[in-house]
Motif scaffolding. Structure first.
Motif, PDB file in Angstrom:
ATOM      1  N   THR A 213      27.535 109.181  26.627  1.00 32.16           N
ATOM      2  CA  THR A 213      27.794 110.816  26.312  1.00 32.16           C
ATOM      3  C   THR A 213      27.551 111.309  27.854  1.00 32.16           C
ATOM      4  O   THR A 213      28.248 112.279  28.051  1.00 32.16           O
ATOM      5  CB  THR A 213      26.569 111.195  25.646  1.00 32.16           C
ATOM      6  OG1 THR A 213      26.834 110.853  24.172  1.00 32.16           O
ATOM      7  CG2 THR A 213      26.746 112.802  25.459  1.00 32.16           C
TER       8      THR A 213
ATOM      9  N   ALA B 156      32.129 108.394  21.112  1.00 31.37           N
ATOM     10  CA  ALA B 156      30.700 107.769  21.462  1.00 31.37           C
ATOM     11  C   ALA B 156      29.942 107.378  20.090  1.00 31.37           C
ATOM     12  O   ALA B 156      29.516 105.926  20.246  1.00 31.37           O
ATOM     13  CB  ALA B 156      29.783 108.451  22.309  1.00 31.37           C
ATOM     14  N   GLU B 157      30.058 107.960  19.210  1.00 34.45           N
ATOM     15  CA  GLU B 157      29.198 107.576  17.731  1.00 34.45           C
ATOM     16  C   GLU B 157      30.166 106.542  17.313  1.00 34.45           C
ATOM     17  O   GLU B 157      29.453 105.533  16.705  1.00 34.45           O
ATOM     18  CB  GLU B 157      29.298 108.886  16.892  1.00 34.45           C
ATOM     19  CG  GLU B 157      28.628 109.838  17.525  1.00 34.45           C
ATOM     20  CD  GLU B 157      28.563 111.172  16.562  1.00 34.45           C
ATOM     21  OE1 GLU B 157      29.031 110.948  15.589  1.00 34.45           O
ATOM     22  OE2 GLU B 157      27.879 112.175  16.813  1.00 34.45           O
TER      23      GLU B 157
ATOM     24  N   VAL C  96      32.583 112.242  17.499  1.00 34.39           N
ATOM     25  CA  VAL C  96      32.713 111.954  18.792  1.00 34.39           C
ATOM     26  C   VAL C  96      33.150 110.408  19.062  1.00 34.39           C
ATOM     27  O   VAL C  96      32.459 109.799  18.056  1.00 34.39           O
ATOM     28  CB  VAL C  96      31.552 112.337  19.579  1.00 34.39           C
ATOM     29  CG1 VAL C  96      31.301 112.029  20.878  1.00 34.39           C
ATOM     30  CG2 VAL C  96      30.853 113.867  19.202  1.00 34.39           C
TER      31      VAL C  96
END
Length: 329
Positions: free
Chosen positions: A124, A193-194, A191
């Motif tokens: 993030t 990144a998730e 997102v």
């Protein structure tokens, strides 16, 4: 007694552990996940504003050279006391959400591991910091040798690195777009990144419903409708004509004539619209004068123009003829 002890032990374990009735497979509304991200972003901006206010009386631009690092540090500070401690961000806590590890094969809730939390924080903060610092990191990656050949090779290397970073950035943005389209389809991982770290937003409490009352909806609809009505109505109101009409109704025509007579030649010193010394002074039939561009622009926009000072009906703008008497010394 043994039964009471077992019940108390179950309650104690349940109070500190996850909710027993929460099913990670229960779908979470897409709007709730997006609202949680917006709340987290608003919190980060609020913390940054409060932090920058501490240096309000210092030299201007003092934090600008270190702004990317300071923002990353504040983000990691929030991550330490929110996501790392409770497996949920502030926005998720407000909406009764938290992260669940999708790497676990168990059907029950499993919190994120420390490695997943750290990876989520790095993915993030890292790309955003790298994007803001790329223009300063590239010169340090070039060759520092002397000579025109080495300088040319260093320039080619920097150009190649710059093109590579641009290409990677484009790929990441395109992948984020594809991830968001997939999120709109299945409602998981808004997102990128998730999705990479296996973090999925689930409910932290059983039977959580996004309740929006009719009173709130009616109030929002009413204010939005009223705002749209004002946006449509205000450009149609001629404030100068309205002001002249109200002044004539309140003070009357006689007081306006008396004021007009008392002013005398003082009205020739300023434009009746902009208040400055009149440029190419023009008149519209009353004692007041206006700049040519001021009165011309108003006459074009308003076919029924009246004098903004006295409210008299305005005719065609005419150039003011003035006699100048030269006195010899």
């Amino acid at each position: 007694m043994a039964g009471l002890k077992s019940d108390n032990q179950k309650r104690t374990v349940g109070s500190f552990g996850p909710e027993p009735d929460v099913d990670p497979q229960t779908p979470v509304l897409r709007i709730s996940q997006l609202d949680a991200l917006e709340l987290d972003s608003a919190l980060e901006q609020l913390v940054w504003n409060q932090f920058s206010q501490c240096f309000h009386n210092c030299r201007p631009g003092m934090l600008t050279p270190l702004e990317p690092e300071l923002r990353a540090l504040l983000h990691l500070l929030l991550w330490r006391f929110t996501l790392y401690s409770d497996s949920a961000t502030v926005g998720q806590s407000l909406l009764s959400l938290r992260y669940h590890s999708t790497f676990s094969l168990s059907p029950r809730y499993r919190p994120l591991s420390p490695r997943q939390k750290l990876g989520l924080a790095v993915l993030t903060v890292g790309p955003q910091w790298l994007q803001e610092r790329s223009h300063k990191l590239l010169p340090f990656l070039g060759l520092s040798s002397q000579g025109p050949t080495a300088e040319r090779n260093g320039g080619l290397l920097q150009q190649g690195l710059r093109n590579a970073l641009t290409f990677v950035s484009s790929i990441i943005k395109f992948t984020s777009l594809l991830n968001f389209l997939v999120f709109l389809r299945n409602g998981r991982h808004p997102v990128l990144a998730e999705r990479i770290t296996g973090a999925q937003a689930v409910f932290s409490k059983p039977n959580v419903v996004r309740d929006v009352t009719y009173q709130y909806m009616n109030r929002e609809l009413l204010w939005h409708g009223f705002a749209e009505f004002l946006i449509f109505l205000l450009p149609l109101i001629n404030t100068r004509t309205l002001k002249a009409t109200m002044s004539s109704l309140v003070f009357g025509a006689e007081s306006a004539d008396g004021k007009r007579t008392g002013e005398g030649k003082g009205v020739w010193k300023e434009c009746g619209i902009c208040g400055e010394w009149p440029t190419i002074p023009h008149t519209v039939g009353c004692l007041h004068v206006f700049c040519y561009y001021c009165i011309k622009s108003h006459s074009i926009t308003d076919a029924y123009l009246t004098c903004p000072k006295c409210g008299a009906e305005a005719g065609q703008p005419e150039l003011v003829k003035m006699e100048v008497e030269m006195i010899g010394m």
